[in-house]
Design an enzyme around this catalytic site. Sequence first.
Site, PDB file in Angstrom:
ATOM      1  N   ASN A  14     -16.557  17.213 -13.262  1.00 21.44           N
ATOM      2  CA  ASN A  14     -17.526  16.115 -13.226  1.00 21.44           C
ATOM      3  C   ASN A  14     -18.873  16.730 -12.896  1.00 21.44           C
ATOM      4  O   ASN A  14     -19.144  17.075 -11.745  1.00 21.44           O
ATOM      5  CB  ASN A  14     -17.084  15.104 -12.155  1.00 21.44           C
ATOM      6  CG  ASN A  14     -17.983  13.877 -12.114  1.00 21.44           C
ATOM      7  OD1 ASN A  14     -19.019  13.826 -12.775  1.00 21.44           O
ATOM      8  ND2 ASN A  14     -17.582  12.903 -11.324  1.00 21.44           N
ATOM      9  N   ARG A 101     -15.698  14.464 -17.351  1.00 29.77           N
ATOM     10  CA  ARG A 101     -16.294  13.141 -17.294  1.00 29.77           C
ATOM     11  C   ARG A 101     -17.580  13.178 -18.116  1.00 29.77           C
ATOM     12  O   ARG A 101     -18.476  13.997 -17.861  1.00 29.77           O
ATOM     13  CB  ARG A 101     -16.634  12.789 -15.855  1.00 29.77           C
ATOM     14  CG  ARG A 101     -17.256  11.440 -15.784  1.00 29.77           C
ATOM     15  CD  ARG A 101     -17.815  11.160 -14.432  1.00 29.77           C
ATOM     16  NE  ARG A 101     -18.230   9.764 -14.389  1.00 29.77           N
ATOM     17  CZ  ARG A 101     -18.718   9.204 -13.314  1.00 29.77           C
ATOM     18  NH1 ARG A 101     -18.839   9.877 -12.207  1.00 29.77           N
ATOM     19  NH2 ARG A 101     -19.079   7.953 -13.343  1.00 29.77           N
ATOM     20  N   HIS A 189     -19.329   3.327 -15.590  1.00 25.87           N
ATOM     21  CA  HIS A 189     -18.316   3.394 -14.514  1.00 25.87           C
ATOM     22  C   HIS A 189     -16.925   3.017 -15.053  1.00 25.87           C
ATOM     23  O   HIS A 189     -16.057   2.575 -14.308  1.00 25.87           O
ATOM     24  CB  HIS A 189     -18.660   2.467 -13.331  1.00 25.87           C
ATOM     25  CG  HIS A 189     -19.827   2.948 -12.511  1.00 25.87           C
ATOM     26  ND1 HIS A 189     -20.797   2.103 -12.022  1.00 25.87           N
ATOM     27  CD2 HIS A 189     -20.167   4.185 -12.102  1.00 25.87           C
ATOM     28  CE1 HIS A 189     -21.690   2.806 -11.349  1.00 25.87           C
ATOM     29  NE2 HIS A 189     -21.325   4.084 -11.380  1.00 25.87           N
ATOM     30  N   ARG A 247     -32.054   3.888  -8.308  1.00 24.15           N
ATOM     31  CA  ARG A 247     -32.369   3.192  -9.573  1.00 24.15           C
ATOM     32  C   ARG A 247     -32.720   1.731  -9.310  1.00 24.15           C
ATOM     33  O   ARG A 247     -32.136   1.104  -8.426  1.00 24.15           O
ATOM     34  CB  ARG A 247     -31.176   3.257 -10.532  1.00 24.15           C
ATOM     35  CG  ARG A 247     -30.955   4.640 -11.116  1.00 24.15           C
ATOM     36  CD  ARG A 247     -29.664   4.722 -11.916  1.00 24.15           C
ATOM     37  NE  ARG A 247     -28.709   5.610 -11.276  1.00 24.15           N
ATOM     38  CZ  ARG A 247     -27.433   5.746 -11.635  1.00 24.15           C
ATOM     39  NH1 ARG A 247     -26.958   5.042 -12.636  1.00 24.15           N
ATOM     40  NH2 ARG A 247     -26.643   6.575 -10.991  1.00 24.15           N
ATOM     41  N   GLU A 388     -11.546   8.408 -10.081  1.00 27.23           N
ATOM     42  CA  GLU A 388     -11.925   8.699 -11.470  1.00 27.23           C
ATOM     43  C   GLU A 388     -11.311  10.013 -11.949  1.00 27.23           C
ATOM     44  O   GLU A 388     -10.942  10.151 -13.117  1.00 27.23           O
ATOM     45  CB  GLU A 388     -13.459   8.763 -11.577  1.00 27.23           C
ATOM     46  CG  GLU A 388     -14.101   7.397 -11.420  1.00 27.23           C
ATOM     47  CD  GLU A 388     -15.512   7.448 -10.863  1.00 27.23           C
ATOM     48  OE1 GLU A 388     -15.682   7.940  -9.720  1.00 27.23           O
ATOM     49  OE2 GLU A 388     -16.434   7.003 -11.552  1.00 27.23           O
TER      50      GLU A 388
END
Length: 404
Positions: A14, A101, A189, A247, A388
């Site tokens: 990742n 990922r 996500h 963000r 994940e």
Amino acid sequence: MRRRKISNAIIVINAGSSSIKFSLFADETRQLELFLKGQIEGLRTDNAHFIARHPAGDVVGERRWTGAEAGAFDHDAATRFLMAFINTHLEGHTVEAVGHRIVHGGGDFTAPAALNAAVLDRLAAFVPLAPLHQRHNLAPARSILASTPGLFQVGCFDTAFHATQPVLAQAFALPADITDRGVRRYGFHGLSYEYIAGQLPALGLGDAKVIVAHLGNGASLCAIDAGRSVASTMGFTAVEGLPMGTRSGTLDPGVLLYLMDEMHMGPRDLEKLLYQRSGLLGVSGISSDMRTLETSPEPRAKLAVDLFTYRIGREIGSLAAALGGLDALVFTAGIGEHSAGVREAVCRHTAWLGVELDSGANAHPGEGAARISTPDSRTAVWIVPTDEEQMIARHTRRLLTGAN
Ligand code: ADP
């Protein structure tokens, strides 16, 4: 004497803008078991740091680079270092595949895909759609393709789980000459939501209408109906929706026109503003980190946290409308799993949806999946830890089995 069974291993990578995380899973007959994980942080800075640990926490390897040496340490160099480290710490396993990922699969990649040079080139076309992530996600795969071309590699996309959303949930009200270029809502996500969706049947929620709140440095919500994504707060890019660590989340697009006209901001200035200077950091002026904000006495820190939970509450209302009802709310990721205060505030904002929090369970949920609503709550509330990496390892194994 019983000899230890030698099994295969899957590497999960990742990669972010300044870090690469890896996990090593032993591919046992029935399950994928994590046996080593680590990361390099501070790529292309003056202080890069590598650490690897066993799941129990004991350190297996550590190294630091400073000055020019760290500055020259890019994703390619870091990947080569990690692969060399992994190859000397396999504990008897043989690497059979690497899963990556990858944030954006565009309209083309709606399921995990085997990676080769041509596929990596097609994925590079989505760099402008995920300027903070995509380029870095692809770099380790390119590096491994160059150094070990025979190693099976798989890309797993954060957008793919949302491919089931109805057209209306994906559409922008823009003319066809724009939407024909792929300007639509994708959602992100997805690997986290897919993992959580896989846990729902065991909680009695397999057929339920569920909103999952993935609240980490990046934050979004996903409406899941009987295991499938039907709507989400993130759209064309991972900047839409909730305010996040740095963000902005959703803005009146008129703000951008105003900033361009009146403050002469160009695309790169706006990118920096929206992705790196806004959200919890921008509002508080202190930090993007929820732990820091929750313990700060500064009114601006409180405002940032209040705005975060208020906006989550409003967006839950919107997603409940998209679902036509709500059976359960699930919290996950760093903030969702660990901040009792954020969960409490979100549940207060959603009390009108039949959410009744058990404050004792919320304060002390214990390890693993935990129900934190009262027995009478019309809408159940759960904490479900996400994974994940496990999801990527499973997809990688599935594609590998198909390829062999
Ligand atoms: P990423 O999106 O980078 O994977 P994480 O899911 O790890 O991030 O979430 C990071 C966020 O979780 C940070 O804002 C951090 O402050 C927050 N967090 C982690 N532990 C706690 C805690 N115990 N209490 C409150 N917030 C926490």
